[in-house]
Design an enzyme around this catalytic site. Structure first.
Site, PDB file in Angstrom:
ATOM      1  N   CYS A 112       3.999 -13.634   0.629  1.00  0.00           N
ATOM      2  CA  CYS A 112       3.361 -12.436   0.076  1.00  0.00           C
ATOM      3  C   CYS A 112       1.946 -12.772  -0.399  1.00  0.00           C
ATOM      4  CB  CYS A 112       4.211 -11.908  -1.078  1.00  0.00           C
ATOM      5  SG  CYS A 112       3.423 -10.594  -2.025  1.00  0.00           S
ATOM      6  N   SER A 113       0.946 -12.040   0.098  1.00  0.00           N
ATOM      7  CA  SER A 113      -0.442 -12.322  -0.282  1.00  0.00           C
ATOM      8  C   SER A 113      -0.671 -12.110  -1.777  1.00  0.00           C
ATOM      9  CB  SER A 113      -1.411 -11.473   0.529  1.00  0.00           C
ATOM     10  OG  SER A 113      -1.241 -10.097   0.246  1.00  0.00           O
TER      11      SER A 113
END
Length: 113
Positions: A12-13
């Site tokens: 997840c960024s």
């Protein structure tokens, strides 16, 4: 839940950004990859208490529906669903000194440093 802890999904960024912000602030949190090590119902309840949020507030709606979790369900059912389907838990969540924050946006981690 002792010491700075980041409930993290490395894919997840936003989670990676929160970790980078913490590291830039001199914090090396304990990383809990909650998809590999899912939280049980008791741990989820403790985390929600620290967040001062209901389970519905940390529910990823699309992932919940995909997992068969009804977003309109009662609190106990949602917690059971999150324990069984950790991919439906919003991330990242940062815990530090008895406080917690859902780090969306990632800069929210700074609120409890």
């Amino acid at each position: 839940m002792t010491g700075p802890t980041l409930y993290h999904n490395p894919r997840c960024s936003k989670s990676r950004q929160a970790l980078a912000i913490l590291q830039a602030s001199g914090i090396e949190p304990r990383i809990v990859e909650y998809l590999k090590t899912p939280l049980d119902e008791a741990a989820l309840k403790r985390l929600l208490d620290l967040l001062h949020l209901p389970a519905r507030a940390v529910l990823r709606k699309a992932e919940a529906v995909e997992a068969g979790i009804d977003p309109a369900a009662d609190e106990a059912t949602l917690i059971r669903g999150l324990a069984a389907h950790p991919q439906a838990l919003e991330r990242p969540i940062f815990v530090h000194q008895g406080r917690a924050v859902l780090a969306r946006p990632p800069e929210k981690v700074l609120e409890i440093l």
